[in-house]
Structures are given as structure tokens and as C-alpha cells.
Design an enzyme around this catalytic site. Structure first.
Site, short mmCIF file in Angstrom:
data_model
loop_
_atom_site.label_atom_id
_atom_site.label_comp_id
_atom_site.label_asym_id
_atom_site.label_seq_id
_atom_site.Cartn_x
_atom_site.Cartn_y
_atom_site.Cartn_z
CE1 TYR A 20 -10.60 0.00 7.39
CE2 TYR A 20 -11.36 1.13 9.37
CZ TYR A 20 -10.37 0.87 8.44
OH TYR A 20 -9.14 1.48 8.57
CE LYS B 287 -3.32 4.84 -6.05
NZ LYS B 287 -4.52 4.11 -5.56
CE LYS C 196 -7.54 -1.59 8.47
NZ LYS C 196 -6.18 -1.67 7.91
CB SER D 32 -4.99 -2.28 13.17
OG SER D 32 -6.34 -2.42 13.54
CG ASP E 73 -5.28 -7.83 -6.06
OD1 ASP E 73 -5.22 -7.77 -4.81
OD2 ASP E 73 -6.36 -7.78 -6.68
CB SER F 30 -2.00 5.94 -1.94
OG SER F 30 -3.00 6.80 -1.49
N GLY F 31 -1.10 7.71 0.53
CA GLY F 31 -1.42 7.96 1.93
C GLY F 31 -0.35 7.58 2.95
N GLY G 290 0.84 -1.20 0.00
CA GLY G 290 0.00 0.00 0.00
C GLY G 290 0.87 1.24 0.00
#
Ligand SMILES: NC(=O)c1ccc[n+]([C@@H]2O[C@H](COP(=O)([O-])OP(=O)(O)OC[C@H]3O[C@@H](n4cnc5c(N)ncnc54)[C@H](OP(=O)(O)O)[C@@H]3O)[C@@H](O)[C@H]2O)c1
Length: 332
Positions: free
Chosen positions: A188, A69, A192, A174, A95, A43-44, A40
Site C-alpha cells: 500500500y 453504490k 501511495k 495519498s 473501472d 463511498s467514504g 472513488g
């Protein structure tokens, strides 16, 4: 007299805690020259962690699906490298939620270029919020596939080589919604919370191999993923989660990385994060007498404070329900 007894009891308590606690402080972990893999990472929060890692001299692999990206994130992360001649940043599209053999192949490819992964940051994730019966059942599975299995796959792919090195750090990202269930987060939160069981069990398995697992609980953080989630967030979820404030990705990233380097199991961000983490520490591992003492001393007080929070959350939910019913009766 009372003061002397109180101080003696506290001293005794510290000694008992010291004797009973399996407090083996982790050996220091150096980022300089090590291979940090961030899932991941395009991004972010993931991208912000990659930036902090290269600033400290690490070589970084970014894993995510979208190639455009990834390429943009790589260019951004490269701006922060400490040593342009020796440090490398690579990105690989995969993926993580689907085929383990594909993930394993990707990790091997990354290790051929940058050497064995010494730190894995499982930041892959996505979220959905909504009222339980309105969330499509396929979304419950998608949350588990990405947020839980995505982390299982990447971790499974790096553990054998970390074990043979007898050295490593693994971080699971998390959420505060992985510490308490909130309105709108049935799908969600469950994904987590699952990371907690995984992280605690894995920590006990890997600690003898000098591999330390960390579990991070970010609050709302200003990222592209957060912005996307805002579009369909129920009013209740927004009002409740807003109470902890909105954090910047670089602040969250620095905090997660420094806790993971220390080998701390529970990583929190902000004052609410500190309270929530002490309150929900359960039988989680600790790395210092200070950490254990803080949890023991604060837990009762934080439980009392949490009852006020729960009451205010209940009031938010009640008010939103009344508002919705009023709007319905006006329009009919
Ligand atoms: N932002 C917050 O408020 C917040 C709060 C608490 C916890 N968190 C957690 O922190 C983590 C990062 O959140 P964020 O807000 O930074 O998210 P973000 O901006 O949406 O970034 C998510 C990253 O995960 C990648 N990704 C998603 N699905 C993937 C898959 N199946 N395989 C490989 N990569 C995948 C995305 O790239 P591609 O889509 O290109 O694959 C992207 O790089 C998540 O686990 C999230 O649950 C976030």
C-alpha cells in the site's frame, strides 16, 4: 543585545526566504457553478468530498465501479445541494485502473453533461496490509493499478481541457502511509508514495497554466474501506496507525477541499498530520511565506520528536513478535 541580533537574523531570514521563494499565490478558485469530478466518489472520503462540494454550489460527477453504490451515493449527495434548480449530480460507472480509452470516454461523457472539469479529486483507492512475504504478488500490482494508475488515468483525461481553460485544481489523495513506511504496508505505502512523485512533477508542469495540484495525506478515517481493511490488519499495523487517531470522513473532506481551493500543495489533517507533513516537506511547493517559515522553523524539532515515535513503533513490533512466539510455544 542577544534578542536584537536574534530578531534581526530572523528578519533577514524572512527577507531571504521571500526573495528566493517562488511564491505566486494562486488565484482564488470558486466552487459555485464549477464541475467537480470525484473518483472513488461512491463511498467514504470521496463521497464526503462530493457532499462538501455540492454544499458550496458545485456540479459533481461521481466515478466508481459498482452502479448500485453509485446510485445510493448520488441520492445522498443530492440531499446537500445548495440550489436544487441549477445544480446537478451525476454518477458514472467505470473501472479507473484498467483501460485509459474507457476512462477518457467516461470523462468526455461527464463533460458533455456538466461542462469541462475544473476540479478533479483523485480519491480512488484501496488498501491491503500484511507481512511482506505473505501478501500475494498480484496484490502489489493491484495496489499500483488502482491507487496509482487509477489516478494517472483520470488526471490524463482532464488535463488537456484544463490546460485549454487555463484554470483548474487536481487533488491526489495519498495517505499518511504515503509519507512514512509502516509495518504491514509494503504494498500500500509504495503505491501511495508513487503519487507524491507524480504530484510534484505535475505541479511544476501545470502551475504556469494556472492549474494547481494538491497532495492529501489522510490519517485513519472511519469509512467502509477502512472497516474492510481492519478485518485482516496485522496487530502491529493497527497499534501503530491508531496513534494518529480515527477521523470522521466529513472532517477529512472539509480539510482537503479547503486546502485544494487555496492551491496548497501539501494537505494534512490533525496534529500528527501537521508534524509529518512539515517533516517530510522536502522540496515540495509552498504558496505562502507563512507556510515556508513554519516548515523551516519546525523541521528540526519535529525530527527529534519523530525519533521518539520511531522508538515506540519499534517497541510495538518487538512486543507483538514476542507475543506471537509465546503463543506458538504454548500451542506446540
Ligand atoms: N479510510 C482511511 O483510513 C484512509 C486513510 C488514508 C488514505 N485513504 C485513501 O483515501 C481514499 C478513499 O478511501 P476510503 O477509505 O474512503 O475508501 P472506500 O470507502 O473503500 O472507497 C473507495 C472508493 O473507490 C472506488 N474504487 C475502488 N477501486 C476502483 C476502481 N478500480 N475504479 C473505480 N473506482 C474504484 C470504490 O467504489 P467501487 O468499489 O464501486 O469501484 C469507492 O467509491 C483512498 O485512496 C484511500 O487509500 C483512506
Amino acid at each position: 543585545m542577544f534578542l536584537i541580533v536574534a530578531i534581526s537574523l530572523f528578519g533577514l531570514f524572512i527577507i531571504v526566504l521571500y526573495v528566493l521563494s517562488p511564491l505566486i499565490a494562486p488565484k482564488p478558485f470558486k466552487l459555485e457553478g464549477s464541475h467537480v469530478m470525484v473518483t472513488g466518489g461512491s463511498s467514504g472520503i470521496g463521497q464526503a468530498i462530493a457532499v462538501e462540494a455540492v454544499k458550496a454550489g458545485a456540479n459533481v460527477s461521481l466515478l466508481a465501479r459498482n452502479q448500485a453504490k453509485l446510485t445510493a451515493a448520488k441520492a445522498d449527495v443530492e440531499k446537500y445541494v445548495k440550489n436544487k434548480d441549477t445544480q446537478k449530480v451525476q454518477c458514472i460507472s467505470v473501472d479507473l485502473s484498467r483501460d485509459f480509452s474507457e476512462v477518457e470516454r467516461t470523462v468526455k461523457e461527464a463533460e458533455q453533461n456538466l461542462g469541462p472539469v475544473q476540479m478533479l479529486i483523485n480519491c480512488v483507492g484501496t488498501s491491503i496490509s500484511g507481512v511482506f512475504e505473505e501478501i500475494p504478488l498480484t496484490e502489489f500490482k493491484r495496489m499500483l493499478d488502482i491507487n496509482y494508475m487509477g489516478s494517472v488515468h483520470a488526471t490524463r483525461a482532464v488535463v488537456p481541457s484544463m490546460k485549454s481553460q487555463q484554470h483548474g485544481r487536481i487533488v491526489f489523495v495519498s495517505s499518511q502511509a504515503g509519507q512514512l513506511g509502516l509495518f504491514g504496508y509494503t504494498a500500500y505505502s509504495a503505491s501511495k508514495f508513487a503519487l507524491r512523485g507524480l504530484a510534484e512533477a505535475l505541479h511544476m508542469e501545470l502551475k504556469p497554466h494556472n492549474i494547481y495540484v494538491s497532495l492529501a495525506f489522510p490519517p485513519d478515517t472511519d469509512t467502509p474501506g477502512f472497516a474492510e481493511e481492519q478485518i485482516s490488519k496485522p496487530e502491529e499495523t493497527r497499534l501503530i496507525s491508531e496513534t494518529a487517531g480515527l477521523f470522521k470522513p466529513d472532517v477529512v473532506a472539509r480539510s482537503i477541499l479547503s486546502d485544494a481551493l487555496l492551491g496548497r500543495f501539501l494537505c494534512y489533517i490533525g496534529v500528527d498530520g501537521y508534524m509529518l507533513t512539515s517533516l517530510t516537506c522536502g522540496m515540495s511547493p509552498v504558496i505562502s511565506i507563512t507556510e515556508a517559515t513554519q516548515q523551516v522553523v519546525t523541521m528540526g524539532l519535529f525530527r527529534i520528536i519523530s525519533l521518539f515515535y520511531l522508538d515506540s513503533f519499534d517497541r510495538v513490533v518487538r512486543k507483538c513478535k514476542e507475543k506471537r512466539e509465546q503463543n506458538k510455544s504454548k500451542s506446540s
